[in-house]
Write an enzyme that holds these catalytic residues in place. Structure first.
Site, PDB file in Angstrom:
ATOM      1  N   ARG A  41      63.656 -17.037  23.055  1.00 51.90           N
ATOM      2  CA  ARG A  41      62.844 -17.833  23.933  1.00 51.90           C
ATOM      3  C   ARG A  41      63.616 -18.871  24.517  1.00 51.90           C
ATOM      4  O   ARG A  41      63.784 -18.953  25.591  1.00 51.90           O
ATOM      5  CB  ARG A  41      61.599 -18.565  23.153  1.00 51.90           C
ATOM      6  N   ARG A  61      60.164 -11.329  21.138  1.00 53.42           N
ATOM      7  CA  ARG A  61      59.834 -11.877  19.848  1.00 53.42           C
ATOM      8  C   ARG A  61      60.494 -13.328  20.304  1.00 53.42           C
ATOM      9  O   ARG A  61      61.656 -13.670  20.338  1.00 53.42           O
ATOM     10  CB  ARG A  61      60.643 -11.183  18.891  1.00 53.42           C
ATOM     11  N   GLY A  62      59.576 -14.302  20.358  1.00 46.07           N
ATOM     12  CA  GLY A  62      59.878 -15.551  20.774  1.00 46.07           C
ATOM     13  C   GLY A  62      61.108 -16.151  19.827  1.00 46.07           C
ATOM     14  O   GLY A  62      62.004 -16.851  20.352  1.00 46.07           O
ATOM     15  N   GLU A  96      51.544  -4.973  21.633  1.00 45.61           N
ATOM     16  CA  GLU A  96      51.934  -5.259  22.977  1.00 45.61           C
ATOM     17  C   GLU A  96      52.400  -3.712  23.466  1.00 45.61           C
ATOM     18  O   GLU A  96      52.131  -3.210  24.602  1.00 45.61           O
ATOM     19  CB  GLU A  96      52.652  -6.378  23.321  1.00 45.61           C
ATOM     20  N   GLY A 139      45.004 -15.698  16.270  1.00 45.55           N
ATOM     21  CA  GLY A 139      44.267 -14.810  15.583  1.00 45.55           C
ATOM     22  C   GLY A 139      45.152 -13.688  15.119  1.00 45.55           C
ATOM     23  O   GLY A 139      46.413 -13.548  15.397  1.00 45.55           O
TER      24      GLY A 139
END
Length: 1007
Positions: free
Chosen positions: A21, A16-17, A82, A48
């Site tokens: 990140r 989860r950025g 994912e 999207g």
């Protein structure tokens, strides 16, 4: 278990950025990169509502998945999708999955409590509205399954660097285990495991190992597998293939520097001497490195490339493969050389069967024939593969007939086995195979096909058959073949005639010299490849090619030195059958008068002395490509529409004396590319054919483009770089509906761009940098929704940017360096990542709206900052720094801040007040509507007395994040009432009536 597809990536990281990140993920990615582990972390495919097929494919093509469970991981449907795919790959493909619980309790993930429980309640409601409750069940199952795997809990490891180190080391161990598994091999690699293990046993305690054996025995395959299985154990690794071939094409220093760059992970070495400097030597000696030199035939090559063994760390290893025992003895002792054994009888049968029957044993009725076939291969894997591929799908009688051809005196000669596959080719296929072996090995497939088609062959059908018969292969877009197969092809040509002049193809320099100087060529000669690099001058008679009436291919290669092939008595004859003529440094002023080039398909005359091709016109109805580049004396070209109506490519780069292009050029209806770069004496742009796709007019003398340019409906790329006389662009340019790239950089007299530029809906690249007289950009620029690259640096007269620039949603980088008259930066696109406005000396204000997020609602749960954003304003002497604010999602104070804390809203430090100019402040906080911050600074003197000043920042938010934000702002010196000589320490306390403050930082700015 399903068959495992080839892995494109070593590691896929699901994260989860917004949580990790800029901190943990960046450290983990860097550590994996340092170990040369290819990890996929890019979020460019996250667009999207639903996960993209491309991203699902990447997960499937990864060997290992690392899942970083962080506080807000389950908030993202993308992350959960994912996770479902990762679990599927684990169960069906055996993919390894390693969970990391980053600052979360593992039980919260396993039992869906805490943040994970809240996220699932919201997710269930959202998916219920969409009628997709089954998706929530998939997410839940994946979370529980993967979170119960063995992994890491960051709370149990004090230092983050230690956590990263443990993860990377574990990944390396996993790869080592996978590589050691028999299942890791391609099933076509029969008998490989035992041979690889013997080399690995030597690798344990020997610094340099040799692998020796005849051609085709499998030396390269063994070395590749040893390399693949062991490379992760070293700090740097490099596989140098085809050393023998490479060293004939590149200088040793270039090859050596490429190797060192790969070992040290540098793009450029910046070395120009054979002796490495002390710094590079020290770096090499500090690393454990692993190098494989494949197919070495000259010990001097190795000395040039590898140097002395003491150059490397004592834990380093070098493998050398060679057919020559003496080469290996120069570098390693006898006990360090592994001689590759021939395959055993059972291994012979298995490998042969894999190619003859597509299974590991013979079909019923073929057992005895298979045993007979394998005896002819002499234990050579290459011979078994070629013979098996040749016999595939043939009947028993055909097998007997083909094997009967191998009986005789040379029963066990491997070349005879290889040749049976060649003998089974059709006439067209044989010609193509021999052309590749003699002329085109290592050339790009597209070029080879085009040339073979020019010869009247049919490569589109023949080359797939050659590939199926394993006679050639395609690697990196180039046509390749095994050395033994190339030698077989050359041997077939040599056997055509004892005298070189009676053979169909000539490539050996001495043979060609003999034929041309003794005038012994014959009608049998179809192709000549004469390489004059590093050779003595060759003086030819005017009738040297007279007897070679069927010559279709002639290529003369030269080094940069001119005129290695001399024609003191002119040249009277070139065969009319020529399809391909390439003569670098052609020494004469024109081609022979009686040369009738009606069959010519491609003509290359680089660096020639040509003034004109010939006096008058000649028929060139088959010509598709003409390249006369760097022919500095060229003053005219033929009337091409009447002589070469089928021309597709015309290259005239740096023909400095060429003053005009015939106006009839516009009638070349098939021309798709025209390159006139460097023809600076051409001042009038010719009328261009309508079907042109690439038009290059760089550094020409043209002053304007014709208005008819709008009719170029197929034009994709238009390049006018450094056209220093070009003053304007016609408004009709808006008619170029297919244009994707427009290069105007360095057009120093260009003052404006027409508003019609906005009609170029497909434009992705617009280069205007170095246009030193350009004053404005039209507002219609905002219509260019596809524009990705738009450099403007060096536009020293540019006064402003249009407000519409904000609409360039694909623009990622804006370089305005040196735009010295630019006063204001308007709002910029929200996707912009990099703004460099350094040395904009007139700049007074700069909007930072591009640092905000403004995206469609359906994506609001996603963090779209795939990387840090950069803002450079160095040398903007008139810019009010109070107007420069950096605001973006983030949970960390930038590393560049001199003083910062890990949590809380206060910090203190000693400072040098009398040199202080200003402060930059940073806070990490959470808010939803507006920012109102105060930083109280208390200066303390040596006696403990204090003097306080408040710094304020307030703004209304048009955008907000669902999690932490980071704000960086500047304030000028306002210390008039402070005795700068007395105060030695300052403490800072940040406060806010509406923001939850988490971390802070301060950077004093000194003179």
């Amino acid at each position: 278990m399903a068959s495992i597809p080839p892995c494109k990536y070593d590691v896929f990281i699901s994260f989860r950025g917004k949580d990790v990140r800029y901190g943990f993920l960046s450290h983990l990615s860097s550590a994996l990169h340092q170990k040369q582990i290819h990890a996929f972390t890019d979020e460019n495919l996250r667009k999207g509502e639903d996960i993209s097929p491309a991203l699902l494919k990447i997960i499937q093509e990864s060997s290992v998945s690392i899942v970083i469970f962080s506080a807000y991981y389950a908030d993202s449907p993308w992350c959960l999708d994912e996770l479902v795919k990762i679990l599927e790959c684990k169960e069906t493909l055996g993919q390894l999955v390693l969970p990391v619980f980053y600052q979360v309790d593992p039980t919260d993930v396993q039992e869906l409590t805490g943040n994970f429980g809240k996220a699932f309640t919201l997710a269930k409601h959202g998916e219920q509205v969409k009628g997709r409750l089954n998706k929530v069940d998939e997410w839940k199952h994946a979370l529980i399954e993967i979170s119960n795997l063995s992994g890491w809990d960051s709370r149990n490891i004090k230092y983050e660097s230690k956590l990263v180190e443990e993860i990377v080391n574990d990944v390396l161990k996993k790869f080592s285990h996978m590589s050691s598994s028999d299942d890791a091999y391609d099933h076509n690699f029969v008998g490989i495991d035992s041979r690889v293990k013997k080399v690995e046993w030597l690798l344990n305690d020997k610094r340099v190992i040799g692998i020796w054996g005849m051609g085709g025995i499998g030396k390269t395959t063994i070395a590749q597998q040893v390399f693949r299985r062991n490379m992760t154990k070293f700090d740097g690794h490099c596989f140098v293939d085809k050393v023998r071939e490479t060293m004939t094409k590149q200088p040793p220093i270039v090859v050596r520097d490429n190797i060192i760059c790969r070992l040290l992970r540098e793009r450029n070495l910046y070395e120009d001497a054979l002796n490495l400097d002390v710094f590079i030597r020290r770096r090499l000696h500090s690393k454990k490195i692993f190098i494989v030199f494949d197919d070495v035939d000259d010990p001097n090559h190795l000395k040039s490339l590898v140097g002395e063994c003491d150059l490397y760390h004592e834990g380093s290893r070098i493998i050398i493969t060679s057919r020559d025992w003496q080469v290996l003895k120069n570098f390693c002792s006898k006990e360090c050389i592994y001689e590759v054994e021939k395959l055993s009888d059972s291994e012979d049968i298995e490998l042969f069967s894999l190619h003859a029957f597509k299974q590991n044993h013979p079909k019923e009725g073929y057992v005895e024939l298979s045993k007979e076939a394998t005896t002819y291969a002499g234990g050579s894997p290459l011979a078994l593969i070629v013979l098996g591929s040749h016999l595939f799908d043939l009947g028993i009688e055909e097998w007997k007939s083909e094997l009967g051809k191998l009986k005789g005196e040379s029963l066990r000669k491997i070349q005879d086995v290889l040749r049976i596959s060649y003998n089974g080719l059709e006439r067209n296929e044989k010609k193509i195979f021999l052309d590749i072996a003699c002329f085109f090995k290592g050339e790009y497939k597209y070029h080879v096909e085009r040339r073979l088609e020019g010869f009247g062959f049919f490569p589109k059908s023949a080359m797939p058959r050659l590939i199926n018969k394993t006679l050639i292969n395609i690697a990196c877009g180039k046509v390749d073949m095994h050395d033994l197969l190339q030698q077989m092809g050359k041997d077939i040509v040599i056997e055509e005639c004892k005298q070189p002049g009676g053979r169909s193809r000539l490539w050996n320099h001495e043979d060609i010299r003999h034929v041309l100087t003794t005038n012994t060529g014959t009608k049998n000669v179809e192709g000549i490849l004469l390489d004059m690099c590093e050779k003595d001058n060759l003086e030819l008679s005017s009738t040297a090619f007279m007897k070679m009436c069927n010559l279709r291919f002639l290529e003369v290669r030269n080094s940069w030195a001119r005129e290695r092939v001399l024609l003191p008595n002119n040249l009277k004859f070139l065969p009319k059958e020529l399809r391909y003529l390439s003569w670098k440094n052609y020494p004469l002023k024109s081609l022979p008068l009686n040369f009738w080039p009606k069959n010519l398909v491609e003509l290359y005359m680089h660096d020639s002395n040509l003034i004109e091709l010939w006096n008058g016109d000649k028929p060139l109805e088959n010509l598709k490509l003409m390249d006369l580049s760097y022919s500095e004396d060229l003053i005219r070209i033929p009337d091409l529409p009447s002589t070469a109506p089928n021309l597709e490519f015309l290259y005239l780069r740096i023909c400095e004396n060429l003053v005009e292009i015939p106006s009839s050029l516009q009638n070349l209806s098939k021309l798709v590319e025209l390159d006139l770069r460097g023809c600076y004496n051409i001042t009038d742009c010719p009328e261009i054919p309508c079907n042109i796709r690439i038009l290059t007019l760089d550094s020409t003398g043209i002053e304007q483009l014709p208005s008819s340019i709008e009719h170029l409906s197929q034009l994709v790329k238009l390049s006018l770089k450094r056209c220093k006389r070009l003053v304007s662009i016609p408004s009709s340019i808006g008619g170029l509906k297919c244009l994707e790239a427009l290069y105007l950089n360095g057009c120093s007299r260009l003052v404006g761009i027409p508003s019609s530029i906005g009609e170029l809906k497909r434009l992705e690249k617009l280069y205007l940098y170095g246009c030193s007289r350009l004053m404005s950009i039209p507002s219609s620029i905002g219509k260019l929704k596809c524009l990705k690259e738009f450099p403007l640096y060096g536009c020293s007269e540019l006064l402003s940017l249009p407000e519409s620039i904000k609409q360039l949603s694909k623009l990622k980088c804006l370089d305005l360096r040196g735009c010295k008259r630019l006063k204001c930066l308007p709002d910029l696109p929200s996707y912009l990542k990099d703004l460099n406005a350094s040395d904009c000396t007139s700049l007074e204000s700069a909007s930072t709206s591009f640092l905000f997020v403004e995206h469609a609602d359906e994506n609001k749960d996603e963090d779209y900052f795939a990387d840090l954003k950069f803002l450079m304003l160095v040398g903007c002497v008139n810019l009010d720094k109070n107007d420069v604010v950096l605001y973006m999602a983030g949970c960390e104070v930038p590393q560049g801040m001199r003083y910062k804390n890990n949590s809380g809203s206060s910090l203190s430090f000693r400072l040098d007040l009398h040199r202080l100019i200003a402060f930059s402040f940073c806070t990490v906080f959470h808010t939803t509507d507006y920012i109102r911050l105060t930083c109280r600074v208390d200066f303390t003197d040596k006696s403990g007395h204090r003097h306080g000043i408040d710094f304020h920042y307030w703004t209304k938010l048009d955008y907000n994040y669902s999690t932490e934000q980071m704000l960086l702002w500047f304030n000028h010196n306002k210390f008039d009432s402070v005795d700068k000589e007395c105060f030695v320490e300052a403490s800072f306390h940040f406060s806010s009536p509406n923001c939850s403050l988490m971390k802070c930082g301060v950077d004093p700015i000194y003179r």
